[in-house]
Design an enzyme around this catalytic site. Sequence first.
Site, mmCIF file in Angstrom:
data_model
loop_
_atom_site.group_PDB
_atom_site.id
_atom_site.type_symbol
_atom_site.label_atom_id
_atom_site.label_comp_id
_atom_site.label_asym_id
_atom_site.label_seq_id
_atom_site.Cartn_x
_atom_site.Cartn_y
_atom_site.Cartn_z
ATOM 1 N N GLU A 232 0.729 -1.128 -0.055
ATOM 2 C CA GLU A 232 0.150 -0.012 0.020
ATOM 3 C C GLU A 232 0.687 1.223 0.196
ATOM 4 O OE1 GLU A 232 -3.905 -1.870 1.806
ATOM 5 O OE2 GLU A 232 -3.131 -0.185 2.771
ATOM 6 N N CYS A 266 -1.793 9.225 2.671
ATOM 7 C CA CYS A 266 -1.508 8.596 1.203
ATOM 8 C C CYS A 266 -2.694 9.066 0.364
ATOM 9 C CB CYS A 266 -1.676 7.116 1.603
ATOM 10 S SG CYS A 266 -3.003 6.500 2.308
HETATM 11 P P1 NAD Z 1 8.757 4.491 4.091
HETATM 12 O O1 NAD Z 1 8.530 3.459 2.879
HETATM 13 O O2 NAD Z 1 10.078 5.207 4.331
HETATM 14 O O3 NAD Z 1 8.639 3.242 5.386
HETATM 15 C C1 NAD Z 1 7.568 2.232 5.633
HETATM 16 C C2 NAD Z 1 8.148 1.425 6.662
HETATM 17 O O4 NAD Z 1 9.200 0.551 5.709
HETATM 18 C C3 NAD Z 1 9.071 1.659 7.864
HETATM 19 O O5 NAD Z 1 8.619 0.910 8.818
HETATM 20 C C4 NAD Z 1 10.623 1.540 7.700
HETATM 21 O O6 NAD Z 1 11.240 1.270 8.482
HETATM 22 C C5 NAD Z 1 10.453 0.219 6.676
HETATM 23 N N1 NAD Z 1 11.490 0.044 5.746
HETATM 24 C C6 NAD Z 1 12.093 1.096 5.102
HETATM 25 N N2 NAD Z 1 13.166 0.639 4.277
HETATM 26 C C7 NAD Z 1 12.950 -0.825 4.474
HETATM 27 C C8 NAD Z 1 13.633 -1.964 3.741
HETATM 28 N N3 NAD Z 1 14.649 -1.719 2.778
HETATM 29 N N4 NAD Z 1 13.086 -2.990 3.874
HETATM 30 C C9 NAD Z 1 12.095 -3.289 4.829
HETATM 31 N N5 NAD Z 1 11.464 -2.367 5.410
HETATM 32 C C10 NAD Z 1 11.873 -1.012 5.173
HETATM 33 O O7 NAD Z 1 7.358 5.203 4.243
HETATM 34 P P2 NAD Z 1 6.852 6.166 5.499
HETATM 35 O O8 NAD Z 1 7.515 7.264 5.310
HETATM 36 O O9 NAD Z 1 6.857 5.482 6.519
HETATM 37 O O10 NAD Z 1 5.438 6.474 4.945
HETATM 38 C C11 NAD Z 1 4.910 7.304 4.087
HETATM 39 C C12 NAD Z 1 4.850 6.666 2.758
HETATM 40 O O11 NAD Z 1 3.691 5.669 2.837
HETATM 41 C C13 NAD Z 1 3.880 7.736 2.010
HETATM 42 O O12 NAD Z 1 4.475 7.543 0.486
HETATM 43 C C14 NAD Z 1 2.458 7.504 1.908
HETATM 44 O O13 NAD Z 1 1.559 7.820 0.745
HETATM 45 C C15 NAD Z 1 2.427 5.807 1.968
HETATM 46 N N6 NAD Z 1 1.202 5.523 2.742
HETATM 47 C C16 NAD Z 1 0.449 4.690 2.065
HETATM 48 C C17 NAD Z 1 -0.913 4.321 2.485
HETATM 49 C C18 NAD Z 1 -1.789 3.414 1.707
HETATM 50 O O14 NAD Z 1 -2.584 3.077 2.238
HETATM 51 N N7 NAD Z 1 -1.504 3.360 0.266
HETATM 52 C C19 NAD Z 1 -1.142 4.613 3.794
HETATM 53 C C20 NAD Z 1 -0.023 5.339 4.476
HETATM 54 C C21 NAD Z 1 0.907 6.033 3.855
#
Ligand code: NAD
Length: 461
Positions: A232, A266
Amino acid sequence: MSSLLITNPATDILITIVDGDEPADVRAKYQAARAAQPGWAALPLADRLACLSRFRAELAGETPKLARILTQEVGKPFQQSLNELKGTLERLDFFLTETESALRDETVRLAAAGSPLTELITHVPLGVVANISAWNYPFFVGSNVFVPALLAGNAVLYKPSEFATLTGLAITRLLHASGVPKHVFAPVIGPGKIGEALLAQPVDGVFFTGSYATGRKIARRIAGRMIRLQLELGGKDPAYVCPDADLSTAAASLADGAFYNTGQSCCSVERIYVHEQIYAAFVDQFVAEVKKFRMGNPMKPDVYIGPLTRRPQIKVLDEQIADARRKGAKVLLGGQRRANHRGSYYQPTVLVDVNHRMKVMKEESFGPIIGIMPAKDDAHAIELMNDSAYGLTAAVYSRDEGRARTILSRVNSGTAYWNCCDRVSPRLPWSGIGHSGIGLTLSKYGIQTFTRPKAWHLREC
Ligand code: NAD
């Protein structure tokens, strides 16, 4: 054991230091979850429902305390933290009510005289699943996964975002207090590299919420393992205001849709197209709405715009605005971070004279900025709305439902809104197209997605 510094983004002051996991801890948690999962899955569904029902009561009982923790660690305005918790209770109600019917065995053909074959579908839990979560709505995006996953009989290794660790630990405490065994729901604490250690375990499913950049890395990492993968991801969600729209309602609704949660949703509205006949009037009303928003200490009840949760996002917003200005955009409001102030505050920003050569109209902003652009007609608006790598939600404002539905049916998005935006319902599937991800949560399909359907051919002899 590594240390995780938790800082308040409104003040830049350290709140606390938390012990994080090392890869060896993650391995041990995985092994314990693997051993515990069959026992959890063997319980009657009623027992799992009873645990999650107690979890609901615990959340309801601690709502103000949990909202304070959330506001302190992510900077979400307090009223919006309360709203998130209230919405999470509604989602829990949905899952508690609907799981039994969503997972019920389905007899699709019944043996009869002369035709002795019965065909049946059962829903089997996946096993041990990884739930890697974002910080912007940690209760929402976490519970969309771990609640139905647990109810379906899975064990969950839950990695909260490193920017919402205290909330993740609070969720864990309440689930364990509600009777979910500690190896059946285990937190994995740390930054992205601990997420990678989690992905290195032979889990049966990966359910990720976060950015497209990380989602792409995870998809590459998981490719070839033939396990359930849901991503997501982000959005660049458009809205279009038709010439027959109620302008004041549209302006107020879209200002809220663009700036709620300081634009860090998001499904925040990230691009607005307005029919050229009403463009100037709409822009005036929209700017007037945005001027009403109070920015400041997120603990204050009347504050609507808090700090950005992640400081590096300031640079992203600065670059988008500089790029847009260089290419001819005009800043009507804001345009920079809040000067001479602690915390990662960014002024609510409205840009006009924008076009699709500008990053601000193409790349996710994830902050309090919005570009508004005129459209010649409905066909032009559809073309502009579809000119995106993302496809999470799209909104149309019009008095004419038929017109709105015709437009929205031609727009590539997982969700369509008529005269509303930036909302999620537990009863409807939440999914995206393109860079917004694969798979879905919520609705009955978002319960079944934590199982695999098993097909039974039963022949009486
Ligand atoms: P992010 O991708 O930076 O991090 C998300 C999670 O992934 C965190 O827990 C992080 O520690 C982990 N992570 C980072 N690198 C990783 C790796 N290499 N392997 C495994 N895990 C890893 O995102 P964020 O800043 O936490 O969230 C913001 C983003 O999320 C925005 O783009 C937003 O649009 C999206 N989002 C989408 C939805 C949806 O339902 N579509 C909902 C909420 C947020």
